[in-house]
Design a protein around this motif. Structure first.
Motif, PDB file in Angstrom:
ATOM      1  N   GLN A  18     -38.015  -7.525 -32.492  1.00 31.32           N
ATOM      2  CA  GLN A  18     -38.023  -8.834 -33.127  1.00 31.32           C
ATOM      3  C   GLN A  18     -36.680  -9.542 -33.005  1.00 31.32           C
ATOM      4  O   GLN A  18     -36.631 -10.762 -32.955  1.00 31.32           O
ATOM      5  CB  GLN A  18     -38.435  -8.697 -34.601  1.00 31.32           C
ATOM      6  CG  GLN A  18     -39.894  -8.308 -34.748  1.00 31.32           C
ATOM      7  CD  GLN A  18     -40.277  -7.947 -36.164  1.00 31.32           C
ATOM      8  OE1 GLN A  18     -39.460  -7.453 -36.952  1.00 31.32           O
ATOM      9  NE2 GLN A  18     -41.542  -8.176 -36.507  1.00 31.32           N
ATOM     10  N   THR A  19     -35.619  -8.778 -32.919  1.00 31.07           N
ATOM     11  CA  THR A  19     -34.282  -9.355 -32.775  1.00 31.07           C
ATOM     12  C   THR A  19     -33.938  -9.610 -31.307  1.00 31.07           C
ATOM     13  O   THR A  19     -33.564 -10.717 -30.930  1.00 31.07           O
ATOM     14  CB  THR A  19     -33.229  -8.417 -33.405  1.00 31.07           C
ATOM     15  OG1 THR A  19     -33.544  -8.245 -34.786  1.00 31.07           O
ATOM     16  CG2 THR A  19     -31.828  -8.979 -33.257  1.00 31.07           C
ATOM     17  N   ALA A  20     -34.066  -8.587 -30.467  1.00 32.39           N
ATOM     18  CA  ALA A  20     -33.617  -8.683 -29.071  1.00 32.39           C
ATOM     19  C   ALA A  20     -34.466  -9.630 -28.232  1.00 32.39           C
ATOM     20  O   ALA A  20     -33.959 -10.254 -27.301  1.00 32.39           O
ATOM     21  CB  ALA A  20     -33.606  -7.297 -28.432  1.00 32.39           C
ATOM     22  N   TYR A  21     -35.748  -9.717 -28.534  1.00 35.64           N
ATOM     23  CA  TYR A  21     -36.644 -10.468 -27.659  1.00 35.64           C
ATOM     24  C   TYR A  21     -37.008 -11.847 -28.196  1.00 35.64           C
ATOM     25  O   TYR A  21     -37.875 -12.518 -27.646  1.00 35.64           O
ATOM     26  CB  TYR A  21     -37.901  -9.644 -27.374  1.00 35.64           C
ATOM     27  CG  TYR A  21     -37.576  -8.311 -26.734  1.00 35.64           C
ATOM     28  CD1 TYR A  21     -36.560  -8.180 -25.787  1.00 35.64           C
ATOM     29  CD2 TYR A  21     -38.266  -7.170 -27.087  1.00 35.64           C
ATOM     30  CE1 TYR A  21     -36.248  -6.967 -25.211  1.00 35.64           C
ATOM     31  CE2 TYR A  21     -37.970  -5.938 -26.501  1.00 35.64           C
ATOM     32  CZ  TYR A  21     -36.961  -5.849 -25.576  1.00 35.64           C
ATOM     33  OH  TYR A  21     -36.662  -4.640 -24.999  1.00 35.64           O
ATOM     34  N   GLY A 108     -21.206   0.937 -32.026  1.00 30.88           N
ATOM     35  CA  GLY A 108     -21.046   2.195 -31.299  1.00 30.88           C
ATOM     36  C   GLY A 108     -22.274   3.085 -31.346  1.00 30.88           C
ATOM     37  O   GLY A 108     -22.334   4.087 -30.623  1.00 30.88           O
ATOM     38  N   VAL A 109     -23.255   2.768 -32.168  1.00 28.30           N
ATOM     39  CA  VAL A 109     -24.460   3.596 -32.257  1.00 28.30           C
ATOM     40  C   VAL A 109     -25.181   3.625 -30.912  1.00 28.30           C
ATOM     41  O   VAL A 109     -25.599   4.689 -30.442  1.00 28.30           O
ATOM     42  CB  VAL A 109     -25.405   3.098 -33.374  1.00 28.30           C
ATOM     43  CG1 VAL A 109     -26.725   3.860 -33.358  1.00 28.30           C
ATOM     44  CG2 VAL A 109     -24.731   3.212 -34.737  1.00 28.30           C
ATOM     45  N   GLY A 110     -25.321   2.474 -30.270  1.00 28.30           N
ATOM     46  CA  GLY A 110     -25.985   2.413 -28.964  1.00 28.30           C
ATOM     47  C   GLY A 110     -25.243   3.225 -27.917  1.00 28.30           C
ATOM     48  O   GLY A 110     -25.853   3.929 -27.116  1.00 28.30           O
ATOM     49  N   THR A 138     -29.393 -10.743 -22.155  1.00 31.05           N
ATOM     50  CA  THR A 138     -28.042 -10.612 -21.609  1.00 31.05           C
ATOM     51  C   THR A 138     -27.200  -9.590 -22.362  1.00 31.05           C
ATOM     52  O   THR A 138     -26.369  -8.918 -21.761  1.00 31.05           O
ATOM     53  CB  THR A 138     -27.323 -11.976 -21.575  1.00 31.05           C
ATOM     54  OG1 THR A 138     -27.363 -12.553 -22.877  1.00 31.05           O
ATOM     55  CG2 THR A 138     -27.995 -12.904 -20.578  1.00 31.05           C
ATOM     56  N   ARG A 139     -27.431  -9.462 -23.660  1.00 32.05           N
ATOM     57  CA  ARG A 139     -26.668  -8.465 -24.426  1.00 32.05           C
ATOM     58  C   ARG A 139     -26.944  -7.069 -23.879  1.00 32.05           C
ATOM     59  O   ARG A 139     -26.025  -6.279 -23.645  1.00 32.05           O
ATOM     60  CB  ARG A 139     -27.029  -8.528 -25.899  1.00 32.05           C
ATOM     61  CG  ARG A 139     -26.313  -7.462 -26.717  1.00 32.05           C
ATOM     62  CD  ARG A 139     -26.757  -7.461 -28.152  1.00 32.05           C
ATOM     63  NE  ARG A 139     -25.971  -8.446 -28.868  1.00 32.05           N
ATOM     64  CZ  ARG A 139     -26.289  -8.903 -30.063  1.00 32.05           C
ATOM     65  NH1 ARG A 139     -27.369  -8.490 -30.670  1.00 32.05           N
ATOM     66  NH2 ARG A 139     -25.511  -9.779 -30.661  1.00 32.05           N
ATOM     67  N   GLU A 145     -24.513  -2.513 -18.012  1.00 28.03           N
ATOM     68  CA  GLU A 145     -23.565  -2.681 -16.900  1.00 28.03           C
ATOM     69  C   GLU A 145     -22.210  -2.078 -17.256  1.00 28.03           C
ATOM     70  O   GLU A 145     -21.575  -1.438 -16.414  1.00 28.03           O
ATOM     71  CB  GLU A 145     -23.460  -4.160 -16.522  1.00 28.03           C
ATOM     72  CG  GLU A 145     -24.719  -4.647 -15.814  1.00 28.03           C
ATOM     73  CD  GLU A 145     -24.813  -6.156 -15.668  1.00 28.03           C
ATOM     74  OE1 GLU A 145     -23.858  -6.892 -16.049  1.00 28.03           O
ATOM     75  OE2 GLU A 145     -25.871  -6.614 -15.172  1.00 28.03           O
ATOM     76  N   ARG A 146     -21.763  -2.246 -18.494  1.00 30.87           N
ATOM     77  CA  ARG A 146     -20.498  -1.618 -18.916  1.00 30.87           C
ATOM     78  C   ARG A 146     -20.589  -0.098 -18.855  1.00 30.87           C
ATOM     79  O   ARG A 146     -19.578   0.581 -18.693  1.00 30.87           O
ATOM     80  CB  ARG A 146     -20.120  -2.063 -20.330  1.00 30.87           C
ATOM     81  CG  ARG A 146     -19.474  -3.432 -20.370  1.00 30.87           C
ATOM     82  CD  ARG A 146     -18.825  -3.705 -21.714  1.00 30.87           C
ATOM     83  NE  ARG A 146     -19.750  -3.634 -22.824  1.00 30.87           N
ATOM     84  CZ  ARG A 146     -20.373  -4.667 -23.381  1.00 30.87           C
ATOM     85  NH1 ARG A 146     -20.152  -5.878 -22.935  1.00 30.87           N
ATOM     86  NH2 ARG A 146     -21.188  -4.495 -24.398  1.00 30.87           N
TER      87      ARG A 146
END
Length: 192
Positions: A18-21, A108-110, A138-139, A145-146
């Motif tokens: 619900q947040t990311a998309y 940092g959890v991810g 993009t987030r 990518e990082r």
């Protein structure tokens, strides 16, 4: 992850979607997502999942705040074909999911979950780890990518709430964990 974690994992996943998309998928679909329905599907799947699939949870103060899932790659162009079976182990893994409680994104959890998932993939003998990212997220794209993932050119779309949602595939080679350097050897002393 244990069966007792399912409700909390479903809450993290649904709130993550619900947040990311938001803006990338139909809002009516996102609003209609149900933690209870997701947990029911997850419970049904939990007992039948492949032993090669690993569900990992991140906890803070005893609460599940993130979830990742790693297993063998599913795409036919990177998974072993029938002519290669029975292979001792697939050589490509896939990060099937990674979600963090939205209020903890950027803490940092991810990164911890991705590191644990990557370590699990490496321990399973995978030489490459793949994942799919919704185009426009993009987030997530920057996050992966990082961490050394790069788009490999594959794209796919699936339907969500009557709308086509495109995804991009990313890959990262998994080299064995580097051996720790040997301890320094004392230099011999010369002289009187």
């Amino acid at each position: 992850m244990t069966e007792a974690d399912i409700d909390a994992v479903s809450a993290v996943r649904v709130r993550g979607w619900q947040t990311a998309y938001r803006g990338l998928m139909p809002q009516a679909y996102l609003d209609a997502m149900s933690v209870a329905a997701d947990a029911e599907r997850r419970r049904s799947w939990f007992g039948r999942r492949s032993p090669e699939v690993a569900d990992l949870v991140a906890e803070r103060d005893g609460e599940v705040v993130g979830w990742a899932c790693v297993g063998p790659a599913r795409d036919p162009d990177i998974a072993p074909g029938p002519q290669e079976l029975p292979a001792p182990r697939p050589t490509a893994g896939e990060l099937l999911a990674l979600y963090v409680a939205p209020v903890l994104i950027g803490t940092g959890v991810g990164r911890e979950l991705l590191a644990a998932g990557t370590a699990r993939a490496r321990a399973s003998g995978y030489r490459t780890l793949y994942l799919w990212v919704v185009r426009g997220n993009t987030r997530a794209q920057r996050f992966y990518e990082r961490a050394g993932f790069v788009p490999d050119g594959a794209q796919e779309a699936y339907e969500v709430g009557g709308r086509s949602v495109p995804e991009l595939r990313y890959r990262r080679p998994l080299t064995p964990e580097p051996e720790p350097p040997p301890p320094p050897v004392p230099s011999p002393r010369c002289g009187p």
